[in-house]
Design an enzyme around this catalytic site. Structure first.
Site, PDB file in Angstrom:
ATOM      1  N   MET A  26      65.474  48.868  84.667  1.00 39.61           N
ATOM      2  CA  MET A  26      64.484  48.453  83.674  1.00 39.61           C
ATOM      3  C   MET A  26      65.168  48.072  82.366  1.00 39.61           C
ATOM      4  O   MET A  26      66.078  48.747  81.905  1.00 39.61           O
ATOM      5  CB  MET A  26      63.512  49.619  83.433  1.00 39.61           C
ATOM      6  N   SER A 100      69.412  52.814  88.038  1.00 37.70           N
ATOM      7  CA  SER A 100      68.097  53.337  87.684  1.00 37.70           C
ATOM      8  C   SER A 100      67.077  52.911  88.738  1.00 37.70           C
ATOM      9  O   SER A 100      67.296  53.133  89.933  1.00 37.70           O
ATOM     10  CB  SER A 100      67.723  52.889  86.273  1.00 37.70           C
ATOM     11  N   GLN A 101      65.970  52.254  88.346  1.00 35.43           N
ATOM     12  CA  GLN A 101      64.949  51.923  89.327  1.00 35.43           C
ATOM     13  C   GLN A 101      65.464  50.970  90.410  1.00 35.43           C
ATOM     14  O   GLN A 101      64.898  50.900  91.503  1.00 35.43           O
ATOM     15  CB  GLN A 101      63.714  51.332  88.653  1.00 35.43           C
ATOM     16  N   ASP A 218      70.265  63.592  81.242  1.00 36.81           N
ATOM     17  CA  ASP A 218      69.362  62.449  81.214  1.00 36.81           C
ATOM     18  C   ASP A 218      68.163  62.709  80.306  1.00 36.81           C
ATOM     19  O   ASP A 218      67.475  63.722  80.438  1.00 36.81           O
ATOM     20  CB  ASP A 218      68.876  62.143  82.633  1.00 36.81           C
ATOM     21  N   HIS A 272      71.357  58.899  80.651  1.00 30.62           N
ATOM     22  CA  HIS A 272      71.024  57.968  81.723  1.00 30.62           C
ATOM     23  C   HIS A 272      71.982  56.770  81.768  1.00 30.62           C
ATOM     24  O   HIS A 272      72.149  56.049  80.784  1.00 30.62           O
ATOM     25  CB  HIS A 272      69.588  57.476  81.508  1.00 30.62           C
TER      26      HIS A 272
END
Length: 292
Positions: A26, A100-101, A218, A272
């Site tokens: 993202m 990530s995603q 995170d 993150h």
């Protein structure tokens, strides 16, 4: 993420190194020079020029950036499946790294689109059991992030939100598990939580290795344990249920992957996606160099 230049003496001989596919997270794109652009170069350098494809969703960088927020993951996975099928360099298989995603999107790709074959999947901070909280939004202004968080907290499972906001499709409310399973238009499906799709488990077990990387400090992913396929015990949002006690462990065939030593857990200190060049080279590049 920013990575430095590699020296020639560090370059590994590629031999039969498989191509590598990258899927950004993202607020990022395929090709920003300070993020995936530099990672692409780093991998190429340390695998003696192996083919690296950083996925671009849509026809340009703007659409690619917007895809991280507004194009439903099901549409993205279908688009990527078709794109990779047309790439002759991937015919014999490829390794993949999801950021990530992008981690759960690539897992969905492995489960739904087994050709060309994905061999090793490395998930960097992927939210495989979803999120229940979004305290920070990379690259978004504070007001935009606040609005996004409010949508998720109060309307995540409304049809129009599920269709129009990517993050809602992996919003996992442990206080309303039945609503999540019935209304989640992406995560509940790929985790075999609404009904069992045996093909998903079969295809996931075709991976030679699934590597899950968790960031110990995170501040974006809540709970951070989702990066290791763990989540809150249903009915509350404090206690984390161990993976081997969760339904997804068996329903998705993760138990079989674990038995076959194909499931690997890595952790790294930092926020993150905060990884250094040295950590990347020490822990991840060797996985890309393994013979298949």
């Amino acid at each position: 993420m920013t990575f430095g230049q590699a020296s020639e003496e560090d370059v590994e001989s590629s031999g039969n190194v498989l191509p590598v596919v990258l899927w950004h997270g993202m607020g990022d794109t395929c090709c920003f020079p300070f993020s995936l652009g530099s990672i692409k170069k780093l991998i190429e350098t340390h695998t003696n020029g192996t083919y690296v494809r950083s996925l671009e969703i849509g026809a340009n960088i703007v659409l690619d950036y917007e895809s991280g927020f507004f194009i439903h993951p099901n549409k993205q996975v279908d688009y990527v499946c078709k794109q990779l099928a047309q790439d002759e360099k991937l015919t014999n298989g490829y390794n993949a790294i999801g950021f990530s995603q992008g981690g759960q999107f690539l897992r969905a790709l492995a489960q739904r689109c087994p050709m060309p074959p994905m061999r090793t999947l490395i998930s960097l901070g992927g939210q495989h059991q979803g999120i229940f909280g979004l305290p920070k939004c990379p690259t978004l202004k504070a007001k935009s992030c606040e609005y996004l968080s409010e949508l998720l907290n109060y309307a995540a499972y409304e049809d129009w939100v599920q269709e129009g906001l990517v993050q809602s499709t992996y919003w996992h409310d442990p206080l309303h598990e039945n609503t999540y399973r019935l209304k989640s238009s992406f995560l509940a499906d790929i985790n075999n939580e609404l009904y069992i799709n045996e093909r998903y488990a079969e295809n996931l077990n075709k991976l030679k290795k699934l590597v899950l990387v968790k960031f110990l400090n995170d501040t974006i992913v809540q709970p951070k344990e989702s990066q290791w396929f763990e989540f809150y015990e249903p009915g509350q949002d404090q206690h984390i249920l161990p993976l081997n006690q969760s339904k997804v462990y068996k329903n998705l065939g993760l138990d079989l992957m674990h038995e076959r030593k194909r499931l690997q857990f890595l952790s790294v200190e930092g926020d993150h996606l905060a990884i250094s060049t040295s950590w990347f080279l020490k822990h991840l590049v060797p996985l890309l160099l393994e013979a298949h």
